[in-house]
Motif scaffolding. Structure first.
Motif, PDB file in Angstrom:
ATOM      1  N   THR A  70      -4.392  -3.316  -8.625  1.00  0.00           N
ATOM      2  CA  THR A  70      -3.121  -3.151  -8.633  1.00  0.00           C
ATOM      3  C   THR A  70      -2.548  -3.077  -6.445  1.00  0.00           C
ATOM      4  O   THR A  70      -1.431  -4.209  -6.560  1.00  0.00           O
ATOM      5  N   ILE A  71      -3.811  -1.915  -6.332  1.00  0.00           N
ATOM      6  CA  ILE A  71      -2.798  -1.868  -4.892  1.00  0.00           C
ATOM      7  C   ILE A  71      -2.988  -3.800  -4.292  1.00  0.00           C
ATOM      8  O   ILE A  71      -2.160  -4.085  -3.412  1.00  0.00           O
TER       9      ILE A  71
ATOM     10  N   LEU B 174       0.062  -5.193  -5.426  1.00  0.00           N
ATOM     11  CA  LEU B 174       0.958  -5.341  -4.147  1.00  0.00           C
ATOM     12  C   LEU B 174       1.421  -5.315  -2.728  1.00  0.00           C
ATOM     13  O   LEU B 174       2.264  -5.198  -2.360  1.00  0.00           O
TER      14      LEU B 174
ATOM     15  N   LYS C 286       2.058  -9.155  -2.381  1.00  0.00           N
ATOM     16  CA  LYS C 286       3.578  -9.857  -3.049  1.00  0.00           C
ATOM     17  C   LYS C 286       4.402  -8.731  -1.931  1.00  0.00           C
ATOM     18  O   LYS C 286       5.577  -9.204  -1.390  1.00  0.00           O
ATOM     19  N   GLU C 287       3.801  -7.813  -0.935  1.00  0.00           N
ATOM     20  CA  GLU C 287       5.013  -7.007  -0.524  1.00  0.00           C
ATOM     21  C   GLU C 287       4.363  -8.266   1.199  1.00  0.00           C
ATOM     22  O   GLU C 287       5.414  -8.063   1.988  1.00  0.00           O
TER      23      GLU C 287
ATOM     24  N   ARG D 206       7.216 -11.265   1.217  1.00  0.00           N
ATOM     25  CA  ARG D 206       8.500 -11.144   1.225  1.00  0.00           C
ATOM     26  C   ARG D 206       8.803 -10.651   2.554  1.00  0.00           C
ATOM     27  O   ARG D 206      10.483 -10.687   3.041  1.00  0.00           O
TER      28      ARG D 206
ATOM     29  N   GLU E 266       2.687   3.350   6.273  1.00  0.00           N
ATOM     30  CA  GLU E 266       2.661   3.378   4.667  1.00  0.00           C
ATOM     31  C   GLU E 266       2.594   5.353   5.364  1.00  0.00           C
ATOM     32  O   GLU E 266       2.896   6.425   4.289  1.00  0.00           O
TER      33      GLU E 266
ATOM     34  N   ASN F 170       5.583   6.745   6.680  1.00  0.00           N
ATOM     35  CA  ASN F 170       7.000   6.646   6.053  1.00  0.00           C
ATOM     36  C   ASN F 170       6.857   7.431   4.582  1.00  0.00           C
ATOM     37  O   ASN F 170       7.383   8.209   3.890  1.00  0.00           O
TER      38      ASN F 170
ATOM     39  N   VAL G 219       5.088   6.999   2.437  1.00  0.00           N
ATOM     40  CA  VAL G 219       4.240   6.177   0.754  1.00  0.00           C
ATOM     41  C   VAL G 219       3.248   6.196   0.412  1.00  0.00           C
ATOM     42  O   VAL G 219       2.856   6.287  -1.476  1.00  0.00           O
ATOM     43  N   LEU G 220       2.496   6.235   0.943  1.00  0.00           N
ATOM     44  CA  LEU G 220       1.006   6.424   0.757  1.00  0.00           C
ATOM     45  C   LEU G 220       0.799   7.816  -0.151  1.00  0.00           C
ATOM     46  O   LEU G 220      -0.111   7.660  -0.652  1.00  0.00           O
TER      47      LEU G 220
ATOM     48  N   THR H  14       1.997   9.088  -2.177  1.00  0.00           N
ATOM     49  CA  THR H  14       2.379   8.441  -3.843  1.00  0.00           C
ATOM     50  C   THR H  14       1.167   8.095  -4.958  1.00  0.00           C
ATOM     51  O   THR H  14       0.492   8.176  -5.451  1.00  0.00           O
ATOM     52  N   ILE H  15      -0.151   6.893  -3.902  1.00  0.00           N
ATOM     53  CA  ILE H  15      -0.859   5.776  -3.687  1.00  0.00           C
ATOM     54  C   ILE H  15      -1.911   7.073  -4.176  1.00  0.00           C
ATOM     55  O   ILE H  15      -2.620   6.902  -5.195  1.00  0.00           O
TER      56      ILE H  15
END
Lengths: 279, 301
Positions: A3-4, A7, A10-11, A14, A88, A91, A93-94, A96-97
């Motif tokens: 999953t990571i 993700l 995809k990141e 983009r 990450e 900011n 984001v990590l 929650t991961i």
């Protein structure tokens, strides 16, 4: 981990960085195609005046294309991965991961796989296009294409491991600068080694070997050039591999083994450092 | 078995104190309020419990498993104080990622997404990119993320900081609904009224140490306060009242006394009448959490 990885892929896909790289690559390939076509058109004339240049021009063009590709992929790897962990963390984001039922090793592994997937895709497409262009206009084939492709792809894989390790230790910008500086050390050392080989200077060659031990990515590139342009029993092979972008002094197979170990250790250290880090 | 057990847990940041020697037990099925002034160590403890920080010393168990157990996180949800998500994803995509990270099968994740969106009031917004969400919507989505795996234990770090009063009420109702389903909620908040309204048990931390903890009812019960509005008070009356109550505070014409037992209240009225003063108002006031908080924090300072 999967999953990571998805993700991360995809990141990276983009981000504006990729768009910029694709545009830059397209511009290069257009210019490169024009250059190779012109060179191929005038090759018979050149060969008539100077047979030596005529015989090495095509392979020099191939080396030029791959050198550019190698350089772009180095930059792309550093820019894509320099903040993979640190940005990450900064900011948030990590947070929650890593609180999910996923080990921290899997977070690093997922990021590595996701970025490696994108970089490999680029490496394969780019090197295939360059070889295809040269082959189309000049009819020059390459020796050991799969081995060479493997070496070309190893460059981002090794550098990615180092950049990820840096990203677990340093802030984003500092890491980008540090890894690029490390790459420059390897490149300059590799160039000194080539010149040393040309003028038969053992001290200069040693400098190259030491710098390759510090950052072995350049050695992979030299090995790839040597593999691609090595026409066995051809006395002109030496000339084909000349120049700072060439590979007169070919790294041994042990250098490749060392490079693989180097990447594995960097990745293991990244897992270790990230596993112990407070977030 | 308790949802959370913490034993002598200490977290220092390079010698600087985060929290020290924390001991606490959070029963299952409770909403546990964790309070403290800014910088007291609340978030440090939460981050240590959810695995973001490594404790300097001490031990803790979540749902019976020691800290560091990765598998148990399948049953734990967490909303960070500074919530940030991959803002290039849509709300639904983010929930799908977190469902997968929780190890939910894809079908189960698809089933849970509309459920949790409905719980946090984001139905209809799930196709919007997160970067276009307001701060409040992002916080709601963060709660949805924390709940996607249907956890038994949820850590909510200041879950209403970005919400309007209506949103705060909805969040309280959500916490109560979770408790009704047997879930345990660890609520980290500095909004005392919010904690008072929903929590069964609380702990107050100050300067990195727990200064009081227990059932909210027990913590507030022993201090029964009485407010009296008296006209024509004399020093003798005040001395008599001071002797009857444990603590006397005067605020203009209003006296505030702390008594040990409800049965002592009629005696106070009698004293006023006996001293010839006029009693206009006598109300028993339940001690508020704010009073308790101020007492223990200021007492500690």
């Amino acid at each position: 981990m999967f999953t990571i990885a998805v993700l991360t892929f995809k990141e990276a896909l983009r981000r504006k960085l990729l768009l910029l790289t694709v545009l830059l690559t397209a511009a290069f390939l257009i210019l490169y195609t024009l250059g190779v076509r012109e060179a191929a058109r005038h090759l018979p004339d050149i060969a008539r005046h100077d047979p030596l240049i005529g015989s090495v021009l095509n392979s020099q063009l191939l080396v030029l294309g791959l050198f550019f590709g190698n350089f772009i992929i180095v930059l792309m790897t550093i820019f894509a991965a320099t903040g993979a962990v640190s940005a990450e963390i900064e900011n948030g984001v990590l947070q929650t991961i890593v609180t999910r039922p996923v080990s921290r090793a899997a977070v690093i592994g997922g990021k590595y796989l996701g970025l490696a997937g994108l970089l490999l895709l680029y490496a394969v497409l780019f090197s295939g296009t360059v070889v295809g262009i040269v082959n189309h206009y000049t009819g020059v084939g390459v020796e050991g294409p799969l081995r060479a492709l493997g070496l070309f792809c190893l460059v981002p894989l090794v550098l990615l491991a180092v950049t990820l390790l840096g990203s677990t230790l340093l802030p984003t910008l500092a890491n980008g600068i540090a890894v690029f500086a490390l790459y420059v050390v390897g490149f300059v050392g590799g160039t000194v080694e080539q010149i040393g080989a040309l003028i038969d200077n053992a001290a200069m060659e040693r400098i190259g070997i030491i710098s390759s031990l510090v950052m072995p990515v350049d050695a992979l590139y030299r090995k790839m050039v040597a593999v691609l342009t090595a026409a066995s029993a051809d006395p002109l092979a030496v000339l084909r591999q000349m120049g700072p972008m060439g590979s007169l002094s070919e790294p041994s197979i042990w250098m490749i083994v060392y490079t693989l170990l180097y990447a594995a250790v960097a990745l293991a250290l990244a897992v270790h450092v990230f596993g112990r880090r407070d977030l | 078995m308790a949802a959370i057990v913490v034993e002598n847990l200490t977290k220092l940041y390079g010698g600087r104190l985060g929290c020290r020697n924390i001991n606490m037990t959070v029963p299952r099925g409770h909403i546990f309020g964790f309070l403290g002034p800014n910088g007291a160590g609340k978030t440090t403890l939460v981050k240590t419990l959810v695995g973001l920080l490594h404790p300097t010393s001490g031990r803790a168990w979540l749902l019976g498993r020691p800290l560091g157990d990765v598998a148990i996180r399948r049953r734990i949800g967490y909303l960070p104080e500074n919530f940030r998500y991959h803002d290039w994803l849509t709300g639904a995509e983010l929930l799908a990622v977190h469902g997968a990270l929780c190890g939910l099968p894809a079908r189960e994740t698809r089933r849970r997404i509309p459920e949790v969106l409905d719980l946090v009031g984001l139905t209809g917004r799930e196709r919007q990119k997160i970067r276009n969400y307001s701060k409040g919507m992002q916080q709601r989505l963060g709660v949805a993320c924390a709940l996607i795996g249907d956890p038994d234990l949820v850590f909510l770090d200041e879950p209403t900081s970005a919400l309007d009063p209506l949103g705060r009420r909805e969040m309280r109702e959500l916490m109560l609904a979770l408790r009704a389903r047997g879930k345990t909620v660890f609520l980290n908040s500095h909004l005392l009224s919010e904690v008072e309204m929903v929590c069964d048990t609380v702990a107050i931390i100050n300067r990195g140490e727990i200064v009081t903890q227990g059932a909210l009812r027990d913590l507030l019960a022993p201090a029964l306060e009485v407010e009296m509005e008296i006209e024509g008070s004399t020093p003798a009356l005040e001395a008599a009242l001071a002797a009857a109550g444990r603590e006397v505070k005067r605020n203009g014409g209003v006296l505030r006394l702390t008594v040990g037992d409800r049965a002592e209240i009629p005696g106070l009225a009698r004293l006023v009448v006996e001293h010839g003063a006029a009693l206009y108002r006598l109300v028993s006031v339940q001690r508020s959490l704010e009073d308790l908080f101020v007492d223990v924090v200021q007492g500690g300072n």
